[in-house]
Design a protein around this motif. Structure first.
Motif, PDB file in Angstrom:
ATOM      1  N   ASP A 236       0.843  -1.202   0.000  1.00  0.00           N
ATOM      2  CA  ASP A 236       0.000   0.000   0.000  1.00  0.00           C
ATOM      3  C   ASP A 236       0.879   1.253   0.000  1.00  0.00           C
ATOM      4  OD1 ASP A 236      -2.541  -0.978  -0.231  1.00  0.00           O
ATOM      5  OD2 ASP A 236      -3.164  -0.574   1.820  1.00  0.00           O
ATOM      6  N   GLU A 237       1.363   1.616   1.165  1.00  0.00           N
ATOM      7  CA  GLU A 237       2.192   2.822   1.284  1.00  0.00           C
ATOM      8  C   GLU A 237       2.876   2.785   2.636  1.00  0.00           C
ATOM      9  OE1 GLU A 237       0.162   6.581   1.838  1.00  0.00           O
ATOM     10  OE2 GLU A 237      -1.694   5.565   2.402  1.00  0.00           O
ATOM     11  N   MET A 238       3.576   3.863   2.960  1.00  0.00           N
ATOM     12  CA  MET A 238       4.190   3.948   4.284  1.00  0.00           C
ATOM     13  C   MET A 238       3.254   4.753   5.192  1.00  0.00           C
ATOM     14  SD  MET A 238       8.243   4.019   3.640  1.00  0.00           S
ATOM     15  CE  MET A 238       8.531   5.538   2.780  1.00  0.00           C
ATOM     16  N   GLY A 239       3.648   4.923   6.449  1.00  0.00           N
ATOM     17  CA  GLY A 239       2.797   5.617   7.409  1.00  0.00           C
ATOM     18  C   GLY A 239       2.557   7.069   7.049  1.00  0.00           C
ATOM     19  N   SER A 240       3.499   7.688   6.306  1.00  0.00           N
ATOM     20  CA  SER A 240       3.298   9.082   5.921  1.00  0.00           C
ATOM     21  C   SER A 240       3.888   9.409   4.547  1.00  0.00           C
ATOM     22  CB  SER A 240       3.879  10.022   6.985  1.00  0.00           C
ATOM     23  OG  SER A 240       5.219   9.722   7.205  1.00  0.00           O
ATOM     24  N   ASN A 241       4.029   8.408   3.713  1.00  0.00           N
ATOM     25  CA  ASN A 241       4.597   8.622   2.371  1.00  0.00           C
ATOM     26  C   ASN A 241       4.010   7.616   1.394  1.00  0.00           C
ATOM     27  OD1 ASN A 241       8.114   9.638   2.166  1.00  0.00           O
ATOM     28  ND2 ASN A 241       6.426  10.592   3.245  1.00  0.00           N
ATOM     29  N   ASN A 242       3.835   8.032   0.152  1.00  0.00           N
ATOM     30  CA  ASN A 242       3.539   7.077  -0.923  1.00  0.00           C
ATOM     31  C   ASN A 242       4.856   6.470  -1.424  1.00  0.00           C
ATOM     32  OD1 ASN A 242       1.188   9.479  -1.636  1.00  0.00           O
ATOM     33  ND2 ASN A 242       0.540   7.383  -1.310  1.00  0.00           N
ATOM     34  N   LEU A 243       4.739   5.371  -2.162  1.00  0.00           N
ATOM     35  CA  LEU A 243       5.948   4.642  -2.583  1.00  0.00           C
ATOM     36  C   LEU A 243       6.103   4.605  -4.098  1.00  0.00           C
ATOM     37  CD1 LEU A 243       5.806   1.610  -0.147  1.00  0.00           C
ATOM     38  CD2 LEU A 243       7.722   3.207  -0.351  1.00  0.00           C
ATOM     39  N   PHE A 244       7.342   4.661  -4.553  1.00  0.00           N
ATOM     40  CA  PHE A 244       7.683   4.499  -5.969  1.00  0.00           C
ATOM     41  C   PHE A 244       8.779   3.444  -6.124  1.00  0.00           C
ATOM     42  CE2 PHE A 244       5.512   8.494  -6.507  1.00  0.00           C
ATOM     43  CZ  PHE A 244       5.106   8.518  -7.823  1.00  0.00           C
ATOM     44  N   PHE A 245       8.658   2.643  -7.179  1.00  0.00           N
ATOM     45  CA  PHE A 245       9.630   1.596  -7.497  1.00  0.00           C
ATOM     46  C   PHE A 245      10.177   1.878  -8.890  1.00  0.00           C
ATOM     47  CE2 PHE A 245       6.411   0.110  -4.647  1.00  0.00           C
ATOM     48  CZ  PHE A 245       7.105  -0.596  -3.677  1.00  0.00           C
ATOM     49  N   VAL A 246      11.490   1.829  -9.037  1.00  0.00           N
ATOM     50  CA  VAL A 246      12.108   2.155 -10.325  1.00  0.00           C
ATOM     51  C   VAL A 246      12.710   0.888 -10.927  1.00  0.00           C
ATOM     52  CG1 VAL A 246      13.847   3.566 -11.500  1.00  0.00           C
ATOM     53  CG2 VAL A 246      12.652   4.480  -9.487  1.00  0.00           C
ATOM     54  N   TYR A 247      12.264   0.577 -12.140  1.00  0.00           N
ATOM     55  CA  TYR A 247      12.810  -0.559 -12.892  1.00  0.00           C
ATOM     56  C   TYR A 247      13.709  -0.022 -13.999  1.00  0.00           C
ATOM     57  CZ  TYR A 247       9.562  -3.977 -10.917  1.00  0.00           C
ATOM     58  OH  TYR A 247       8.881  -4.820 -10.070  1.00  0.00           O
ATOM     59  N   GLY A 248      14.822  -0.727 -14.268  1.00  0.00           N
ATOM     60  CA  GLY A 248      15.662  -0.391 -15.419  1.00  0.00           C
ATOM     61  C   GLY A 248      16.597   0.757 -15.131  1.00  0.00           C
ATOM     62  N   SER A 249      17.292   1.196 -16.189  1.00  0.00           N
ATOM     63  CA  SER A 249      18.247   2.293 -16.038  1.00  0.00           C
ATOM     64  C   SER A 249      18.427   2.960 -17.396  1.00  0.00           C
ATOM     65  CB  SER A 249      19.595   1.755 -15.530  1.00  0.00           C
ATOM     66  OG  SER A 249      20.101   0.817 -16.455  1.00  0.00           O
ATOM     67  N   GLY A 250      19.224   4.013 -17.410  1.00  0.00           N
ATOM     68  CA  GLY A 250      19.502   4.730 -18.658  1.00  0.00           C
ATOM     69  C   GLY A 250      18.236   5.303 -19.250  1.00  0.00           C
ATOM     70  N   ASP A 251      17.992   5.033 -20.552  1.00  0.00           N
ATOM     71  CA  ASP A 251      16.772   5.592 -21.145  1.00  0.00           C
ATOM     72  C   ASP A 251      15.636   4.572 -21.202  1.00  0.00           C
ATOM     73  OD1 ASP A 251      17.826   4.031 -23.047  1.00  0.00           O
ATOM     74  OD2 ASP A 251      18.137   5.618 -24.549  1.00  0.00           O
ATOM     75  N   GLN A 252      15.778   3.475 -20.450  1.00  0.00           N
ATOM     76  CA  GLN A 252      14.713   2.457 -20.361  1.00  0.00           C
ATOM     77  C   GLN A 252      14.263   2.347 -18.914  1.00  0.00           C
ATOM     78  OE1 GLN A 252      13.287   0.381 -22.788  1.00  0.00           O
ATOM     79  NE2 GLN A 252      14.194   1.883 -24.159  1.00  0.00           N
TER      80      GLN A 252
END
Ligand code: PLP
Ligand code: COI
Length: 367
Positions: A236-252
């Protein structure tokens, strides 16, 4: 509605030298300005008695409904001194709309958006000297809140509310630079169930987070990540923050954030970062993310970065996730480039250092 705020000046304001001292190292939410804004509501008169008054204690009858059944809601947003000396805040209409939505969930009177924004402008005007200078990391944190003031012990919506706005100059959330935090994945406690109050910003949600937060701290973690209450499977999220996940690197690069399925607070930073990530050329996806996908993706390197986001810290990189039985480090454990880039894109707009192409900034006090 054209709001008229009657102003009573604080007869004993903080001496200038003391204010200057506070502004050199304000911390977060430790010091408050000389005034506060208040507006009252009752069933007969609607919203009335808008005022800016000296900051000070609220007098409450011990039988005020808020003290018994917890009808209390709040918001959090920042105002920034701009290079021309004016004071502007970031998307205050979005906070006004969320405050209204929260009020609706808690069966409280909706504060009109114009009155919400007018209260910000009025208080900032009265306490303009308290807004930290442009060019630094400091800002003015604004805390609007509302409570049930009807006297009585019947369990029903109050017929009277007090809206109040206080302001606190704040420093960078991470003095000395953005530092990754360790987070505790709670499998024991949940934050919100579908149909509950997860999408609302009510005080009770934060009261309920304190025990899991203490459990996380026992494991050396400063924030708790919650899973969905039904399956204990989806992040879901943290107690006071939303979460983002980053896949890949460079221009992908693909940036994934949990979809707003009905238990997550719809963060304004989250919404803004989704827009900026697209501009950065990232593929942007809102979908469900399971804890297995997170842990295995971080372990095999397909997830290169994870970060939290919110008004206070903007972007909070996650260095490591801990859970009963193990831990996984995100990337090299250091703040990742995508989160840092998004953070500077956003803070440049907020501080007037980059063009506001989305009309996100509202001037509340002219130069
Ligand atoms: N999620 C929760 C539970 C929060 O308390 C906050 C902070 O306000 C956020 C997310 C981030 O929301 P925003 O970006 O609007 O500050
Ligand atoms: C945020 O603004 O990101 C927060 O976490 C607000 C918090 C102090 C309740």
């Amino acid at each position: 509605m054209a709001a008229q705020f009657a102003r009573t000046h604080n007869p004993d304001p903080t001496p200038e030298a003391r204010r200057a001292e506070i502004l050199t190292a304000p911390g977060f939410g430790r010091y408050f300005t000389d005034h506060m804004a208040t507006v009252r509501w009752n069933a007969q008169r609607g919203w009335h008695d808008a005022a800016v008054v000296p900051y000070g204690p609220l007098v409450l009858d011990p039988a005020s409904m808020v003290l018994h059944y917890g009808q209390e809601i709040f918001e959090g947003l920042k105002a920034y001194r701009q290079p021309d000396g004016s004071i502007a805040s970031f998307r205050p209409e979005a906070n006004a709309a969320r405050f209204r939505a929260t009020a609706a969930r808690m069966a409280m009177a909706p504060l009109p958006d114009e009155l919400f924004v007018a209260s910000l402008a009025e208080l900032l005007d009265a306490d303009r000297e308290w807004v930290p200078p442009a060019g630094g990391e400091e800002a003015m944190y604004l805390r609007p809140f509302m409570l049930a003031t009807e006297v009585g012990l019947g369990v029903r919506p109050s017929s009277e509310y007090l809206y109040c706005l206080i302001a606190s100059p704040v420093g960078p959330y991470f003095p000395g630079g953005v530092k990754p935090i360790d987070v505790w994945l709670s499998t024991e406690y949940t934050r919100a169930a579908l149909g509950g109050t997860g999408t609302a910003k009510c005080g009770g949600n934060y009261a309920a987070s304190l025990l899991p937060q203490a459990q996380g701290a026992e494991h050396g973690c400063s924030q708790v990540v919650y899973l969905d209450a039904e399956e204990r499977h989806w992040v879901d999220e943290m107690g006071s923050n939303n979460l983002f996940f980053v896949y890949g690197s460079g221009d992908q690069i693909e940036v994934v954030t949990p979809a707003l399925t009905g238990s997550i607070l719809p963060g304004i930073t989250r919404d803004s970062l989704l827009v900026l990530a697209k501009e950065l050329g990232c593929e942007v996806t809102e979908r469900r993310m399971s804890w297995e996908e997170w842990l295995s993706g971080a372990a095999d390197g397909s997830i290169s970065e994870v970060f939290g986001c919110g008004t206070a810290a903007v972007v909070t990189p996650i260095g490591r996730v801990r859970y009963h039985g193990g831990e996984v480090v995100m990337g090299d454990g250091q703040p990742g480039p995508v989160g840092l880039r998004l953070r500077s894109m956003l803070t440049d707009i907020q501080r007037g250092a980059a063009p506001d192409t989305h009309s996100w900034m509202r001037t509340l006090v002219p130069a």
